[in-house]
Design a protein around this motif. Structure first.
Motif, PDB file in Angstrom:
ATOM      1  N   LYS A 100       0.835  -1.206   0.000  1.00 24.18           N
ATOM      2  CA  LYS A 100       0.000   0.000   0.000  1.00 24.18           C
ATOM      3  C   LYS A 100       0.867   1.251   0.000  1.00 24.18           C
ATOM      4  O   LYS A 100       0.593   2.216  -0.723  1.00 24.18           O
ATOM      5  CB  LYS A 100      -0.912  -0.023   1.231  1.00 24.18           C
ATOM      6  N   ARG A 101       1.923   1.233   0.773  1.00 26.62           N
ATOM      7  CA  ARG A 101       2.830   2.377   0.836  1.00 26.62           C
ATOM      8  C   ARG A 101       3.547   2.585  -0.490  1.00 26.62           C
ATOM      9  O   ARG A 101       3.744   3.724  -0.935  1.00 26.62           O
ATOM     10  CB  ARG A 101       3.852   2.165   1.960  1.00 26.62           C
ATOM     11  N   LEU A 141       2.475   1.702  -3.476  1.00 28.26           N
ATOM     12  CA  LEU A 141       1.512   2.210  -4.464  1.00 28.26           C
ATOM     13  C   LEU A 141       1.227   3.689  -4.236  1.00 28.26           C
ATOM     14  O   LEU A 141       1.138   4.470  -5.187  1.00 28.26           O
ATOM     15  CB  LEU A 141       0.215   1.405  -4.393  1.00 28.26           C
ATOM     16  N   ASP A 142       1.101   4.082  -2.968  1.00 25.68           N
ATOM     17  CA  ASP A 142       0.789   5.481  -2.649  1.00 25.68           C
ATOM     18  C   ASP A 142       1.878   6.429  -3.137  1.00 25.68           C
ATOM     19  O   ASP A 142       1.598   7.590  -3.452  1.00 25.68           O
ATOM     20  CB  ASP A 142       0.598   5.653  -1.136  1.00 25.68           C
ATOM     21  N   ARG A 143       3.114   5.942  -3.193  1.00 25.87           N
ATOM     22  CA  ARG A 143       4.183   6.835  -3.646  1.00 25.87           C
ATOM     23  C   ARG A 143       4.512   6.660  -5.134  1.00 25.87           C
ATOM     24  O   ARG A 143       5.482   7.214  -5.631  1.00 25.87           O
ATOM     25  CB  ARG A 143       5.432   6.644  -2.791  1.00 25.87           C
ATOM     26  N   LEU A 174      -7.037  -3.016  -1.870  1.00 19.97           N
ATOM     27  CA  LEU A 174      -5.985  -2.005  -1.935  1.00 19.97           C
ATOM     28  C   LEU A 174      -6.065  -1.108  -3.156  1.00 19.97           C
ATOM     29  O   LEU A 174      -5.530   0.005  -3.150  1.00 19.97           O
ATOM     30  CB  LEU A 174      -4.607  -2.685  -1.908  1.00 19.97           C
ATOM     31  N   THR A 175      -6.686  -1.586  -4.232  1.00 22.59           N
ATOM     32  CA  THR A 175      -6.735  -0.808  -5.470  1.00 22.59           C
ATOM     33  C   THR A 175      -8.158  -0.758  -6.012  1.00 22.59           C
ATOM     34  O   THR A 175      -8.955  -1.661  -5.769  1.00 22.59           O
ATOM     35  CB  THR A 175      -5.816  -1.399  -6.544  1.00 22.59           C
ATOM     36  N   GLU A 198      -3.042  -1.994 -10.729  1.00 25.00           N
ATOM     37  CA  GLU A 198      -1.796  -1.582 -10.095  1.00 25.00           C
ATOM     38  C   GLU A 198      -1.113  -2.742  -9.375  1.00 25.00           C
ATOM     39  O   GLU A 198       0.080  -2.709  -9.107  1.00 25.00           O
ATOM     40  CB  GLU A 198      -2.056  -0.440  -9.104  1.00 25.00           C
ATOM     41  N   ASP A 245       6.725   1.533   8.113  1.00 26.58           N
ATOM     42  CA  ASP A 245       7.153   2.927   7.963  1.00 26.58           C
ATOM     43  C   ASP A 245       8.659   3.004   7.706  1.00 26.58           C
ATOM     44  O   ASP A 245       9.125   3.773   6.868  1.00 26.58           O
ATOM     45  CB  ASP A 245       6.821   3.735   9.224  1.00 26.58           C
TER      46      ASP A 245
END
Length: 366
Positions: free
Chosen positions: A30-31, A33-35, A59-60, A65, A245
């Motif tokens: 998820k992280r 994809l977000d970036r 998630l999408t 993706e 993170d």
């Protein structure tokens, strides 16, 4: 090759990830994809395909993706066959897949953790990826007596189990490829538990055996085992969100190439303090029954045979002689809000989640 829900892939994948839809992999993707690191090709074992499809759909929105590839890291070319040719666009590879089970037998641990990592390394070199990200563990230390940092690896240590030994051998293989020029970063989490805010986890292992055994007993008097050396040992536990993170941040910087980062708690609790924190959060009065480790292992094996949540392999971490430090990681996180929260600040969430979700299994998938 197969893509999730049968969608036609609109763009070639930029990233390849193993270990989906596992505990860490699902959160990390998820992280990524977000970036903007998608599309992401996820290697998925056939028995987890439906679970992976459901997770990808969560998630999408467009289903393009995340592209699912059925394969197996224990096979050459990670079991992709002709589908391997469609990965030539991949520039980054994240290797998370492993058997995370303290009681795993030697042959399975070697096939997945060592042989599988060698196969994924071969894929990384064939694809000539720009970055290789490998999730190891602090416990490549084995039973090293002293302070263990990211600069340490081959120290003549003994190991608690086949899981530790094979993760050590896998990291040795990764570091050998790094020395030969593979642009890689290694991440070593300590013992990963649930999310610090929600308590969510996908698997009850490690410290969860202690917690579940506690919850299975009367509130007024719950019995836990104690072994010699426990009062001097630390239990280094980190929540999933801190690990994710950390990997997301470190993997987004080029100056982390060639480095090893331990994602551990710089101020962990001693084993007695950890037990006290669990007992306080659960509201149980705990009586510790001391005894030799061999006798306590026999007791836990008996409890497990009787259907109680017990795993004798966890006792080896109650007198674990190693302490972990992460100065390089702390320096890399300077100026960010990434820091490992103290266990006491999120133990209530972990206990609440276990109480509300009693049926999660302890299967050996990450």
């Amino acid at each position: 090759m197969s893509s999730d829900s049968g969608h036609t892939q609109s763009a070639p994948p930029r990233t390849l990830l193993t270990g989906f839809p596992g505990f860490l992999g699902s959160a990390l993707i998820k992280r990524l994809l977000d970036r903007g690191d998608g599309p992401i090709a996820c290697l998925v074992q056939s028995q987890y395909r439906e679970q992976a499809q459901r997770r990808a759909a969560q998630l999408t929105e467009d289903g393009e993706e995340i592209q699912l590839y059925e394969g197996d890291i224990t096979e050459p070319d990670i079991g992709l066959g002709d589908a391997f040719d469609s990965l030539t666009s991949v520039t980054e590879l994240y290797h998370l897949a492993a058997v995370y089970d303290l009681a795993v037998d030697a042959s399975l641990a070697e096939a997945v953790n060592v042989g599988g990592t060698e196969h994924v390394l071969d894929v990384a070199e064939t694809l000539e990826v720009e970055r290789f990200h490998y999730v190891s563990t602090c416990y490549v230390s084995g039973r090293y007596d002293g302070l263990f940092t990211g600069s340490d690896l081959q120290e003549g240590q003994s190991f608690n189990n086949h899981y530790e030994r094979t993760k050590f051998e896998a990291e040795v293989a990764v570091q050998e490829r790094m020395a030969e020029g593979l642009p890689a970063t290694i991440y070593r989490p300590a013992i990963v538990v649930g999310d610090s805010e929600s308590g969510e986890t996908r698997k009850y292992d490690g410290p969860y055996y202690m917690l579940r055994l506690l919850l299975a007993q009367p509130v007024a008097c719950s019995v836990l085992t104690s072994i010699p050396g426990a009062s001097d040992a630390e239990l280094n536990v980190v929540p999933r969100d801190y690990v994710v993170d950390g990997i997301a941040h470190l993997s987004d910087h080029e100056d982390t190439i060639g480095e090893v980062y331990q994602l551990c708690d710089p101020g962990p609790l001693s084993v007695p303090a950890f037990v006290d924190a669990l007992a306080d959060a659960a509201g149980h009065r705990v009586v510790s029954v001391p005894g030799p480790k061999s006798a306590m292992k026999s007791l836990l094996n008996t409890l497990e045979a009787g259907g109680l949540p017990a795993e004798s392999a966890t006792l080896d971490y109650l007198d674990h002689p190693t302490r972990y430090a992460c100065p390089k990681t702390t320096a890399a996180f300077a100026g960010t809000d990434i820091e490992c929260p103290p266990f006491e600040t999120y133990v209530d969430e972990l206990v609440d989640f276990v109480r509300e979700n009693p049926d999660i299994r302890d299967q050996a998938m990450q």
